[in-house]
Design a protein around this motif. Structure first.
Motif, PDB file in Angstrom:
ATOM      1  N   ALA A 177      -7.653  -3.025   4.195  1.00  8.41           N
ATOM      2  CA  ALA A 177      -8.007  -3.425   2.940  1.00  8.41           C
ATOM      3  C   ALA A 177      -6.928  -3.348   2.089  1.00  8.41           C
ATOM      4  O   ALA A 177      -6.357  -2.169   1.773  1.00  8.41           O
ATOM      5  CB  ALA A 177      -9.195  -3.129   2.438  1.00  8.41           C
ATOM      6  N   SER A 221     -13.529  -7.484  -0.892  1.00  5.98           N
ATOM      7  CA  SER A 221     -12.991  -8.551  -0.263  1.00  5.98           C
ATOM      8  C   SER A 221     -13.784  -9.744  -0.784  1.00  5.98           C
ATOM      9  O   SER A 221     -14.883  -9.843  -1.271  1.00  5.98           O
ATOM     10  CB  SER A 221     -13.300  -8.387   1.231  1.00  5.98           C
ATOM     11  OG  SER A 221     -13.252  -9.716   1.881  1.00  5.98           O
ATOM     12  N   ASP A 262      -3.693  -9.269   1.739  1.00  3.78           N
ATOM     13  CA  ASP A 262      -4.960  -8.705   2.101  1.00  3.78           C
ATOM     14  C   ASP A 262      -5.710  -9.365   3.295  1.00  3.78           C
ATOM     15  O   ASP A 262      -5.974  -8.771   4.152  1.00  3.78           O
ATOM     16  CB  ASP A 262      -5.904  -8.891   0.835  1.00  3.78           C
ATOM     17  CG  ASP A 262      -7.227  -8.051   0.933  1.00  3.78           C
ATOM     18  OD1 ASP A 262      -7.163  -6.596   1.762  1.00  3.78           O
ATOM     19  OD2 ASP A 262      -8.350  -8.527   0.810  1.00  3.78           O
TER      20      ASP A 262
END
Length: 355
Positions: free
Chosen positions: A10, A15, A63
């Motif tokens: 991450a 997320s 990401d």
């Protein structure tokens, strides 16, 4: 930004929906007999949703890449060049006529820009169009993709980028039997031979190497390295019922510090890319990318070495998933040329008088 130690690659917390969905299907396709084929089927839809570098959402893109890489580097190695190719096409000064080479909504892309000693691809103008012929090395998934962006020589000293169809009769892919690597075993990177293959120019001579986004894509690859390194380092974390000794804790702490540095560098690079926008070009972007790639590569090598020393041979011979992660990451990191790329950074700094 993240404040806690992570092992899932991450770069953002939490997320969002897109990254969560992609991470979930990455985990699902990894368990299939043909994870690459399943991933290729997902690429067209992902390409329509994923952010582009320099769009103000670069960290979200990094990401996504790093989290997928933490799940499986083979999946990430399939996703990253497709998204990079779409970014390159979006950056083109004039929209290329992709209909001329049969690009449809289900197209899957690679970027074949490597050069090899004694071989080259040349581009020739044929009436109103172009064709390309020659040998292009290191063409990952050349047998399975529908299209690719290929660099070709238009003169003795000039190169140009072209979009080409890989399903054309003039494309011959070398046998994957030559790919004996234990890492990235499902993604053979072999050469392709092109014979009078129709091609559509993307940008003018030299544009591919001088465009603002050339170095942005290089940082995207580093995001994949980072994700893969976090997955390998997962083995350093204490397991229930097994009390780590001081040496094991030292390796965990050192690896966490290194991964924190890599994560921070990627976050910084994403912010710099977005701040500079589409006007970002020149030496500053190159310096940024070379620094970040060099750092993340060093971190990846360090994590591989520390994990090996801390855990011994057991996981490498008894845990298939970990052994594959190690082999995949080791090979993937070799895209960065270590001392040679460090020397290139030093040369750039010398030329600029930077520090």
């Amino acid at each position: 930004m993240l404040t806690d130690t992570t092992t899932d690659g991450a770069l953002l917390d939490p997320s969002d929906d897109l990254v969560g969905r992609v991470t979930r299907w990455a985990g699902e396709v990894t368990e299939l007999d043909d994870p690459v084929g399943a991933t290729l089927g997902q690429l067209p839809g992902l390409g329509r949703e994923a952010p582009r570098p320099g769009s103000g959402d670069t960290l979200r893109l990094f990401d996504l890449l790093s989290r997928v890489a933490a799940v499986d580097l083979v999946v990430a190695r399939t996703v990253e060049p497709h998204l990079d190719a779409l970014s390159i096409l979006d950056q083109a000064p004039e929209p290329p006529n992709l209909d001329a080479i049969g690009v449809g909504p289900s197209a899957t892309w690679g970027v074949f820009a490597a050069e090899g000693p004694g071989v080259r691809v040349t581009a020739t103008r044929r009436g109103d169009g172009w064709t390309v012929s020659g040998h292009k090395p290191w063409s990952s998934l050349g047998r399975r993709l529908t299209h690719a962006l290929v660099t070709a020589w238009t003169g003795e000293r000039t190169r140009r980028l072209f979009a080409v169809p890989l399903r054309h009769e003039g494309v011959a892919v070398e046998s994957s039997d030559r790919w004996i690597a234990r890492g990235m075993a499902l993604i053979p990177s072999v050469g392709i031979d092109l014979t009078d293959v129709p091609a559509v120019p993307v940008g003018e001579d030299g544009w591919y190497l001088t465009r603002p986004g050339f170095w942005w894509g290089a940082v995207g690859v580093a995001a994949c390295w980072y994700g893969g390194a976090t997955a390998v380092a997962e083995l350093l974390h204490p397991r229930p019922g097994r009390e780590p000794d001081q040496v094991a804790l030292m390796h965990l702490g050192e690896a966490d510090t290194a991964l924190f540095a890599a994560r921070t560098a990627l976050q910084h690079a994403a912010a710099q890319i977005d701040a500079s926008g589409q006007g970002a070009a020149g030496r500053s972007t190159e310096l940024l990318a070379r620094r970040v790639r060099g750092l993340v590569r060093q971190v990846g090598d360090d994590v591989l070495a520390r994990t090996s020393r801390a855990t011994g041979p057991g996981p490498l011979v008894s845990q298939e998933r970990h052994a594959r992660r190690v082999a995949d990451l080791h090979l993937y990191l070799r895209q960065e040329h270590a001392e040679r790329d460090a020397a290139a950074l030093g040369q750039a700094l010398q030329q600029d008088g930077a520090s």
